[in-house]
Design a protein around this motif. Structure first.
Motif, PDB file in Angstrom:
ATOM      1  N   LEU A 121       0.820  -1.212   0.000  1.00  0.00           N
ATOM      2  CA  LEU A 121       0.000   0.000   0.000  1.00  0.00           C
ATOM      3  C   LEU A 121       0.852   1.259   0.000  1.00  0.00           C
ATOM      4  N   VAL A 122       1.942   1.245   0.759  1.00  0.00           N
ATOM      5  CA  VAL A 122       2.842   2.402   0.771  1.00  0.00           C
ATOM      6  C   VAL A 122       3.450   2.625  -0.613  1.00  0.00           C
ATOM      7  N   LEU A 123       3.831   1.545  -1.277  1.00  0.00           N
ATOM      8  CA  LEU A 123       4.407   1.655  -2.616  1.00  0.00           C
ATOM      9  C   LEU A 123       3.384   2.211  -3.602  1.00  0.00           C
ATOM     10  N   ILE A 124       2.153   1.700  -3.550  1.00  0.00           N
ATOM     11  CA  ILE A 124       1.111   2.193  -4.451  1.00  0.00           C
ATOM     12  C   ILE A 124       0.800   3.653  -4.153  1.00  0.00           C
ATOM     13  N   TYR A 125       0.753   3.991  -2.873  1.00  0.00           N
ATOM     14  CA  TYR A 125       0.500   5.380  -2.488  1.00  0.00           C
ATOM     15  C   TYR A 125       1.595   6.296  -3.028  1.00  0.00           C
ATOM     16  N   ALA A 126       2.845   5.845  -2.920  1.00  0.00           N
ATOM     17  CA  ALA A 126       3.953   6.664  -3.412  1.00  0.00           C
ATOM     18  C   ALA A 126       3.874   6.843  -4.924  1.00  0.00           C
ATOM     19  N   LEU A 127       3.519   5.787  -5.637  1.00  0.00           N
ATOM     20  CA  LEU A 127       3.472   5.860  -7.096  1.00  0.00           C
ATOM     21  C   LEU A 127       2.327   6.751  -7.582  1.00  0.00           C
ATOM     22  N   LEU A 128       1.163   6.601  -6.964  1.00  0.00           N
ATOM     23  CA  LEU A 128      -0.018   7.284  -7.474  1.00  0.00           C
ATOM     24  C   LEU A 128      -0.174   8.704  -6.946  1.00  0.00           C
TER      25      LEU A 128
END
Length: 482
Positions: free
Chosen positions: A191-198
């Motif tokens: 979730l942190v990775l997706i949050y950072a990307l988006l």
């Protein structure tokens, strides 16, 4: 180095709980302060502090209040600095080191006005400069304060609740199982990775976005990954060979949220208290006048009604030669039914004791919410795929609307906890995302509605009416309040 410093800081705060609230306030302030938010790892510190707050028994309302106040003060200071500097913003250190960021912030502010303050709380490179830019461009104080308060109201729960729930679970009387922390850590990292990307980096996942292009190049570097990429790439000429990255990201994010919720719900006293409060609130709303429409709504999410809709949709598509679409709808319905049954048995969460004859199956996740989410969002995805970008969002909003009243009906009738409904929503979105991603490789021609489509819809409505009529008396008895 940063990890050692963060660990030392959180350990010190943990041993001095009186300073914890002030640390939350100060971290939120610095995270929201112009430019400083880029340097200080505010998200990581806030998560750690929120977890400590949940573990040490500090009230959730208190933690949210002080974190929100810190964010408000940080933005106000940034706004005041921008008002003071005005046209000199590009010439004064440290702002002179980030000319592109400030230019992007100015463009974003001119395009969106006051809404940019709300959006800028969460979105990537413009986040640390939006209040600064708003002040430099002479946004009125009163207008800024209004948007600042609204954005902080949404920001504080988004940044504090995840850590607080983890901390409250760690302090609970129930000992977490061995798989608790590995699953929580893996899902949280995703979730942190997706949050950072988006949001933080705004790299995007659509075709043409920086992340999409980077991933496509990396996948092309190896035979196995290149074959996977080409296999699932859409073959429609109008789509220009688009890989279903958004659908996969939706599925991964929703599945991660489901796993986190599934781990926290049995051991978190805070979530259990939230469930009980929501149940009590809905019990106060129950009255004879509202019971019939709520029972009608909940029956539209009954498995026979949803399965009949899936069968009729598959038959309609199959008879017209859309075999892949028909198969994906049928498989999605079967997977939803089996997964819900297995997960209910595995989690074995007891139902609320609010009706005379509650269902015998476990409570988590809500099968009605899962089923209506898959049905509504999968239907919306097939229809939206044939429209323009603007029409797609309108289609998603319009056709996904039925899942809200069905989900609320389960809470109103007292047969599910609030976390059951959230879990069902996340599980349903994960299944839809995977189904759409899988279908992408077969999506070669547009799917158009014809007479058989309307005939199938009419047949489903007739079946639903007959089903509700035959089961109505029994449903009134089952859902009667204690």
């Amino acid at each position: 180095m940063t990890g050692d410093w963060l660990e030392t800081f959180t350990a010190w705060v943990g041993s001095h709980p009186d300073w914890l609230i002030m640390a939350l306030f100060a971290t939120a302030l610095v995270e929201s302060l112009a430019i400083a938010g880029l340097i200080v790892p505010g998200v990581a510190i806030l998560f750690a502090l929120a977890a400590l707050a949940g573990k040490t028994g500090i009230g959730l309302g208190e933690a949210l209040l002080w974190a929100g106040l810190g964010a408000i003060v940080g933005d106000l200071l940034s706004f005041a600095i921008g008002r003071r500097l005005k046209d000199r913003l590009h010439a004064i250190w440290p702002f002179s080191r980030y000319p592109a960021m400030i230019a992007n912030g100015e463009s974003f502010f001119r395009a969106h006005g006051g809404k940019s303050i709300l959006i800028g709380r969460f979105v990537g490179p413009i986040r640390p400069v939006m209040p600064l830019v708003a002040g430099a461009l002479q946004m009125p104080w009163q207008r800024f304060v209004g948007f600042n308060l609204l954005s902080a109201t949404a920001w504080a729960p988004a940044y504090v609740l995840p850590g607080f729930f983890v901390g409250s679970a760690m302090s609970g009387s129930v000992q977490p199982p061995p798989h608790f922390y590995p699953i929580l850590a893996a899902a949280g990292a995703v979730l942190v990775l997706i949050y950072a990307l988006l949001l933080r980096l705004r790299l995007g996942v659509g075709e043409g976005s920086p992340f999409y292009q980077w991933l496509e190049q990396r996948m092309a570097g190896y035979d196995a990954t290149h074959r996977f990429w080409r296999l699932y790439t859409n073959e429609r000429p109008s789509r220009r060979g688009e890989f279903p990255l958004p659908s996969l990201m939706l599925a991964i994010a929703a599945l991660s949220l489901f796993l986190i919720l599934g781990q926290l719900t049995p051991v978190s006293d805070l979530l259990q208290q939230l469930d009980q409060r929501v149940l009590n609130w809905f019990s106060l709303l129950r009255q004879p006048l509202l019971d019939p429409p709520m029972i009608l709504l909940t029956m539209l999410g009954d498995p026979p009604v949803l399965i009949a809709g899936a069968i009729l949709a598959s038959l309609s598509l199959g008879f017209r030669g859309y075999y892949a679409a028909a198969a994906h709808i049928a498989v999605a319905a079967a997977v939803t039914t089996i997964l819900v049954w297995l997960l209910k048995a595995g989690f074995a969460v007891p139902r609320p004791e609010a009706v005379l004859h509650p269902p015998l199956s476990g409570a988590f996740p809500s099968g009605h919410t899962t089923g209506i989410t898959v049905a509504a969002t999968l239907l919306a995805s097939f229809i939206a795929a044939e429209g323009t970008n603007r029409q797609r969002w309108q289609t998603y909003v319009l056709l996904s609307a039925p899942l809200v009243p069905v989900a609320l009906s389960r809470l109103y009738l007292g047969v599910h906890w609030f976390t059951d409904v959230l879990g069902g929503l996340c599980l349903g979105l994960a299944i839809t995302g995977l189904a759409r991603a899988s279908y992408s490789r077969f999506d070669r021609v547009p799917i158009r509605a014809d007479a058989s489509t309307w005939l199938a819809l009419l047949a489903w409505l007739l079946f639903a009416l007959l089903y509700i009529r035959s089961e109505w008396v029994g449903a009134l008895a089952r859902y009667a309040p204690l």
